[in-house]
Design an enzyme around this catalytic site. Structure first.
Site, PDB file in Angstrom:
ATOM      1  N   THR A  50       0.840  -1.311  -0.008  1.00  0.00           N
ATOM      2  CA  THR A  50       0.086  -0.154   0.046  1.00  0.00           C
ATOM      3  C   THR A  50       0.951   1.253  -0.027  1.00  0.00           C
ATOM      4  OG1 THR A  50      -1.829  -0.974   0.994  1.00  0.00           O
ATOM      5  CG2 THR A  50      -1.671   1.427   1.325  1.00  0.00           C
ATOM      6  N   ASP A  78       1.662  -6.494  -4.218  1.00  0.00           N
ATOM      7  CA  ASP A  78       0.754  -6.407  -3.180  1.00  0.00           C
ATOM      8  C   ASP A  78       1.145  -7.748  -2.252  1.00  0.00           C
ATOM      9  OD1 ASP A  78      -1.738  -7.084  -1.533  1.00  0.00           O
ATOM     10  OD2 ASP A  78      -2.493  -5.314  -2.624  1.00  0.00           O
ATOM     11  N   SER A  79       0.948  -7.359  -0.944  1.00  0.00           N
ATOM     12  CA  SER A  79       1.486  -8.538  -0.160  1.00  0.00           C
ATOM     13  C   SER A  79       0.301  -9.609  -0.170  1.00  0.00           C
ATOM     14  CB  SER A  79       1.802  -7.803   1.387  1.00  0.00           C
ATOM     15  OG  SER A  79       0.461  -7.782   2.176  1.00  0.00           O
ATOM     16  N   SER A  80      -0.671  -9.506  -0.606  1.00  0.00           N
ATOM     17  CA  SER A  80      -1.695 -10.600  -0.713  1.00  0.00           C
ATOM     18  C   SER A  80      -1.090 -11.690  -1.669  1.00  0.00           C
ATOM     19  CB  SER A  80      -3.059 -10.071  -1.049  1.00  0.00           C
ATOM     20  OG  SER A  80      -3.514  -9.228  -0.075  1.00  0.00           O
ATOM     21  N   THR A 132       0.782  -4.219   4.114  1.00  0.00           N
ATOM     22  CA  THR A 132       0.315  -4.866   5.582  1.00  0.00           C
ATOM     23  C   THR A 132      -0.219  -6.119   5.807  1.00  0.00           C
ATOM     24  OG1 THR A 132      -1.459  -3.706   5.540  1.00  0.00           O
ATOM     25  CG2 THR A 132       0.417  -2.476   6.175  1.00  0.00           C
ATOM     26  N   ASP A 133      -0.841  -6.737   4.642  1.00  0.00           N
ATOM     27  CA  ASP A 133      -1.839  -7.968   4.702  1.00  0.00           C
ATOM     28  C   ASP A 133      -0.916  -8.992   4.984  1.00  0.00           C
ATOM     29  OD1 ASP A 133      -3.991  -6.482   4.187  1.00  0.00           O
ATOM     30  OD2 ASP A 133      -4.204  -6.951   2.073  1.00  0.00           O
ATOM     31  N   THR A 136      -4.241 -21.205  19.018  1.00  0.00           N
ATOM     32  CA  THR A 136      -5.596 -20.617  19.399  1.00  0.00           C
ATOM     33  C   THR A 136      -5.835 -19.447  18.478  1.00  0.00           C
ATOM     34  OG1 THR A 136      -6.624 -19.502  21.301  1.00  0.00           O
ATOM     35  CG2 THR A 136      -4.351 -19.001  21.105  1.00  0.00           C
ATOM     36  N   GLN A 137      -7.094 -19.237  18.296  1.00  0.00           N
ATOM     37  CA  GLN A 137      -7.869 -18.266  17.790  1.00  0.00           C
ATOM     38  C   GLN A 137      -7.753 -16.741  18.401  1.00  0.00           C
ATOM     39  OE1 GLN A 137     -11.945 -19.290  16.872  1.00  0.00           O
ATOM     40  NE2 GLN A 137     -11.394 -21.527  16.144  1.00  0.00           N
TER      41      GLN A 137
END
Length: 362
Positions: free
Chosen positions: A12, A64-66, A96-97, A296-297
């Site tokens: 970004t 894009d980091s995705s 950032t993703d 863990t979530q």
């Protein structure tokens, strides 16, 4: 004189609107030209920090980091190693993703750092007027050039976080990252507050990347890991009420290439259903050689193996303690790509290798 190497990978921070109005990262030369228009960074210096200079590099392909993959982690590591002797600190500008994944991975790929590697980025492009990018960019360069913290970090919204303890926690606010189970390494404002008690120690001579022989060995290891990546996969499986055994089997034993590791995002302190078919599916994956990590979530706190009857240790899952899911995933990928077999990976995963977890008794 402190010299900082800034590696722009995309994200970004370097985006502009394309002809369809969607944001996409610009090439490296265009981004450097934009940065040089900032009064505080013109001339490759940093206003207010005499003697601090920066140089920018980039890859031919911006991302894009995705779209980042483990192969890109290795490319970043190789680039930093190739200029390691020439600079006092390093900044990796990254979307950032998936920044927390990449920062975690670099900590495992580059053990023996004696200089800071600081990941940075922004929630809003540098080309926008109302943006967090200028402060994040300057802060990351200042951190890399003035704080001798020997590890991989994330700098975002005034705080320097341990890279393998960080997670993206907000998609919109400028305070986009946090380190839920570990304090910041430093805070940069009108003064710089160092939290040196929590920094990793400087590496010993036998592992320090300052040594040419050790650096050569690490480069050779990275090449071997790059070649190994195509032969396996690591998956992440979020548990939810009513999850079916068939779903688990498809994720853990039905992938191509075959899954060698899996991060289970379990409930609470690492709990899951006690449905026999569900547990059988996990057991079958373990017997097939899949290393299961019981995460863990929940953002804060830790997995406590054996605390509950619903814990997943009984089927052979390894407790992740307070490791982030991003760090668990990156650590699994890096260890498996290093050629370790399942038993060796199981032995290494619950050990703190580069400050990524706290072993908790209970």
């Amino acid at each position: 004189m402190a010299r900082v190497y800034v590696l722009y990978t995309g994200g970004t921070i370097g985006c502009v609107a394309n002809e369809d109005g969607a944001l996409a990262p610009v090439p490296g030369a265009a981004f450097e030209a934009l940065v040089l228009t900032m009064p505080g960074l013109s001339g490759h210096g940093v206003r207010g920090y005499d003697g601090l200079s920066w140089t920018m590099g980039w890859f031919d392909r911006t991302l894009d980091s995705s779209n980042m993959t483990p192969a890109d982690w290795l490319a970043i590591a190789r680039r930093l190693l190739s200029v390691y002797d020439e600079y006092d600190g390093f900044v990796v500008l990254h979307g950032t993703d998936s920044m927390a994944y990449s920062a975690s991975a670099l900590s495992f790929l580059l053990p023996g750092l004696s200089k800071p590697v600081v990941f940075g980025g922004s929630q809003v492009p540098l080309s926008f007027t109302l943006s967090d990018a200028p402060a994040n960019l300057v802060g990351a360069i200042v951190a890399a050039g003035t704080l001798p913290v020997p590890e991989v970090c994330v700098y975002f919204d005034t705080r320097l976080l341990r890279g393998n303890r960080s997670s993206k926690v907000d998609a919109n606010r400028f305070a986009g990252f946090d380190s839920p189970n570990f304090p910041p390494l430093a805070t940069i404002g009108s003064v710089v507050a160092r939290n040196e008690l929590y920094w990793l120690p400087m590496p010993g001579e036998e592992v320090s990347l300052a040594g040419a022989e050790n650096r050569t060995r690490r480069l050779a290891a990275l090449e071997a890991q790059a070649a190994a990546l195509a032969g396996f996969s690591v998956v992440m499986l979020w548990l939810y009420p009513g999850i079916r055994a068939s779903t688990v089997s498809a994720m853990l034993t039905g992938t191509d290439p075959a899954a060698k590791g899996a991060v289970l995002l379990a409930f609470g302190e690492g709990n899951g259903p006690t449905d026999p078919e569900f547990l059988d599916a996990l057991s079958a994956a373990v017997k097939a050689g899949v290393v299961l990590m019981d995460n863990t979530q929940v953002q804060r706190g830790a997995v406590l193996p054996g605390a509950y009857a619903t814990g997943l240790g009984a089927v052979g899952a390894i407790g992740a303690y307070d490791m982030t899911p991003e760090a668990s995933y990156a650590k699994l990928v890096c260890l498996l790509a290093a050629g370790l077999d399942a038993d060796a990976v199981k032995a290494e995963m619950p050990k703190p290798l580069v400050g990524e977890l706290t072993v908790i008794e209970g």
